[in-house]
Motif scaffolding. Structure first.
Motif, PDB file in Angstrom:
ATOM      1  N   ALA A 227      82.071  24.784  46.442  1.00  0.00           N
ATOM      2  CA  ALA A 227      81.981  26.603  45.826  1.00  0.00           C
ATOM      3  C   ALA A 227      82.461  26.900  44.528  1.00  0.00           C
ATOM      4  O   ALA A 227      81.769  28.412  44.155  1.00  0.00           O
ATOM      5  N   GLY A 228      82.734  25.954  43.549  1.00  0.00           N
ATOM      6  CA  GLY A 228      82.842  26.688  42.556  1.00  0.00           C
ATOM      7  C   GLY A 228      81.923  26.957  41.526  1.00  0.00           C
ATOM      8  O   GLY A 228      82.371  27.373  40.857  1.00  0.00           O
ATOM      9  N   LYS A 229      80.896  25.794  41.900  1.00  0.00           N
ATOM     10  CA  LYS A 229      80.175  26.107  41.349  1.00  0.00           C
ATOM     11  C   LYS A 229      79.047  27.581  41.811  1.00  0.00           C
ATOM     12  O   LYS A 229      78.715  29.125  41.185  1.00  0.00           O
ATOM     13  N   ILE A 230      78.883  27.932  43.153  1.00  0.00           N
ATOM     14  CA  ILE A 230      78.362  29.184  43.639  1.00  0.00           C
ATOM     15  C   ILE A 230      79.277  30.664  43.122  1.00  0.00           C
ATOM     16  O   ILE A 230      78.666  31.094  43.266  1.00  0.00           O
ATOM     17  N   PHE A 231      80.905  30.728  43.059  1.00  0.00           N
ATOM     18  CA  PHE A 231      81.447  31.373  43.402  1.00  0.00           C
ATOM     19  C   PHE A 231      82.377  31.811  41.626  1.00  0.00           C
ATOM     20  O   PHE A 231      82.968  32.189  41.723  1.00  0.00           O
ATOM     21  N   ALA A 232      81.442  30.825  41.037  1.00  0.00           N
ATOM     22  CA  ALA A 232      82.170  30.653  39.169  1.00  0.00           C
ATOM     23  C   ALA A 232      83.863  30.543  39.946  1.00  0.00           C
ATOM     24  O   ALA A 232      84.247  31.739  38.885  1.00  0.00           O
ATOM     25  N   LEU A 233      83.782  29.262  40.194  1.00  0.00           N
ATOM     26  CA  LEU A 233      86.165  29.725  40.334  1.00  0.00           C
ATOM     27  C   LEU A 233      85.397  27.699  41.241  1.00  0.00           C
ATOM     28  O   LEU A 233      86.326  27.404  41.395  1.00  0.00           O
ATOM     29  N   TRP A 236      88.842  26.016  41.992  1.00  0.00           N
ATOM     30  CA  TRP A 236      89.239  25.514  43.202  1.00  0.00           C
ATOM     31  C   TRP A 236      88.854  24.330  44.128  1.00  0.00           C
ATOM     32  O   TRP A 236      89.441  23.635  45.272  1.00  0.00           O
ATOM     33  N   LYS A 237      87.725  23.499  43.673  1.00  0.00           N
ATOM     34  CA  LYS A 237      87.579  22.282  43.759  1.00  0.00           C
ATOM     35  C   LYS A 237      87.361  21.733  45.406  1.00  0.00           C
ATOM     36  O   LYS A 237      88.217  21.519  46.071  1.00  0.00           O
ATOM     37  N   ILE A 238      86.639  23.246  46.045  1.00  0.00           N
ATOM     38  CA  ILE A 238      86.571  22.870  47.970  1.00  0.00           C
ATOM     39  C   ILE A 238      84.637  22.643  47.476  1.00  0.00           C
ATOM     40  O   ILE A 238      83.962  23.591  46.977  1.00  0.00           O
ATOM     41  N   GLY A 239      84.392  20.894  47.842  1.00  0.00           N
ATOM     42  CA  GLY A 239      82.846  21.007  48.220  1.00  0.00           C
ATOM     43  C   GLY A 239      82.888  20.763  50.068  1.00  0.00           C
ATOM     44  O   GLY A 239      83.802  21.218  50.552  1.00  0.00           O
ATOM     45  N   TRP A 240      81.653  20.053  49.883  1.00  0.00           N
ATOM     46  CA  TRP A 240      81.450  19.660  51.531  1.00  0.00           C
ATOM     47  C   TRP A 240      80.339  18.444  51.298  1.00  0.00           C
ATOM     48  O   TRP A 240      79.501  18.447  50.643  1.00  0.00           O
ATOM     49  N   THR A 241      79.797  17.591  52.237  1.00  0.00           N
ATOM     50  CA  THR A 241      78.702  17.305  52.246  1.00  0.00           C
ATOM     51  C   THR A 241      77.912  17.772  54.004  1.00  0.00           C
ATOM     52  O   THR A 241      78.950  18.109  54.259  1.00  0.00           O
TER      53      THR A 241
END
Ligand SMILES: Cc1ncc(COP(=O)(O)O)c(C=O)c1O
Length: 386
Positions: A227-233, A236-241
């Protein structure tokens, strides 16, 4: 490098360069983060979630709202058919990668890695007991061939890690490359770990096609996002598999001992962001395109040879093509200490036999930062060539 101890490794180049940038009051075009604040609606949603009861341990796999929102997002943006049971929320893509390696690699398994490569891959593969087998990609187009892949395959090969769009090279591997890799995975029965964190920062030529979407690949892919790359945040370090359920279960076994759960107000806010229409993403991308073009044009006007950036927050300068004969790490050091501009030498992204001719710059910065960066790089070039 064969030592598996993480303590034996040097501090990452990003930390080193950011430290030098602080010490020398330099313009920081090194580490990949935008100097804007990210999507407002998403930040407001995080504040509201923290004030309204999203503060205790959420489920290990992640909030159901977020997992459902990701299914909707990927159906809309990439035509993928994903169920919440295929999704595991992690602490950024970095933890997603670590949990995937720790969950799926048996000691002695061989793992195909393309270099230059993101810095956590090789150390974490080794720490998980894997043996990296490197395929080196070369400028200007960084393409791989069937022969290059077959040259590193063996009966022990289990995983291939594929970063597309690619950091640091700023290329998007096209559908022909993706299809070639899919055939290789099927032929050798491999799992593909797809580091797709830059999937929303692509300029359209070529188009991004997730390996996960190729026929027969959904069962053997672990698709990783951030999400850090999708929303330029990025902080925040929210990721997923995203993976078939047996793979997700194995990865979750590692995740439960790494972080177990991820900050719930941030998860709730990202769920909201993924459910918004595409307007914030379109606006972000338009801003990135402008900044990419500004930095590219500024550098070209100063005599630098710039490789066109097809995606990611980065672009690369070719040093010999810019009349600079120094190895990239030496030029990067000179630039930060004597001209006050921090960059990343691309050789830092190699595990073996580094190529030392390119410098990676992050263009996701304000206009005045980019302009000062260009001035200082021009000064560094003068110092290096006099
Ligand atoms: C290729 C690649 N993978 C993973 C990451 C890490 O992402 P995150 O900040 O979500 O952990 C990055 C960050 O720059 C990256 O470029």
């Amino acid at each position: 490098m064969t030592n598996r101890l993480l303590s034996a490794l040097p501090t990452t180049i990003f930390e080193v360069m950011s430290g030098l940038a602080r010490d020398h009051d330099a313009v920081n075009l090194g580490q990949g983060f935008p100097d804007s604040e990210g999507v407002l609606e998403v930040r407001q949603a995080a504040a509201e979630a923290a004030l309204n009861g999203y503060n205790q341990y959420p489920p290990m796999a992640g909030l159901m709202d977020l997992r459902e929102a990701l299914c909707g997002f990927y159906a809309r943006r990439q035509g993928l058919n994903i169920a919440p049971g295929n999704v595991l929320i992690t602490c950024g893509a970095t933890e997603a990668l670590a949990a995937t390696f720790l969950g799926l690699i048996e000691p002695g398994d061989e793992v195909v890695l393309f270099q230059p490569l993101y810095d956590s891959y090789a150390p974490m593969v080794r720490r998980a007991g894997g043996v990296p087998r490197f395929v080196t990609l070369s400028p200007p187009d960084y393409r791989f061939t069937e022969e290059m892949l077959e040259a590193v395959a063996s009966p022990r090969t289990r995983l291939v890690v594929f970063n597309n769009p690619h950091n640091p090279c700023a290329v998007v591997h096209d559908a022909a490359q993706t299809a070639l890799l899919a055939r290789f995975c099927v032929r050798h029965g491999l799992i593909a770990v797809c580091d797709d964190v830059w999937e929303e920062v692509v300029f359209g030529d070529p188009a991004f096609q997730p390996l996960y979407s190729v026929d027969g690949m959904a069962e053997r892919c672990v698709k990783i996002g951030s999400a850090g790359k999708i929303f330029a945040l990025t902080g925040w370090k929210i990721g997923w598999t995203i993976a078939a359920e047996p793979l997700t279960r194995a990865i979750a076994k590692a995740h439960q001992f790494l972080t177990f759960t991820i900050a719930p107000p941030l998860q709730a806010a990202i769920a909201l962001g993924l459910n918004l229409d595409d307007a914030p993403l379109v606006e972000l991308l338009a801003g990135f395109r402008r900044s990419r073009d500004r930095l590219t044009e500024g550098l070209i006007a100063e005599g630098f040879q710039v490789a066109p950036s097809q995606g990611t927050y980065f672009l690369n300068i070719d040093l010999p093509g810019s009349g600079i004969e120094m190895p990239d790490a030496d030029f990067a050091k000179l630039a930060v200490t004597q001209a006050g501009v921090a960059t990343i030498p691309v050789s830092a992204f190699f595990d073996e036999a580094p190529v030392t001719r390119s410098l990676r710059l992050c263009y996701a910065k304000r206009d005045e930062t980019l302009d000062r960066g260009v001035e200082r790089l021009a000064q560094a070039r003068k110092l290096a060539t006099q």
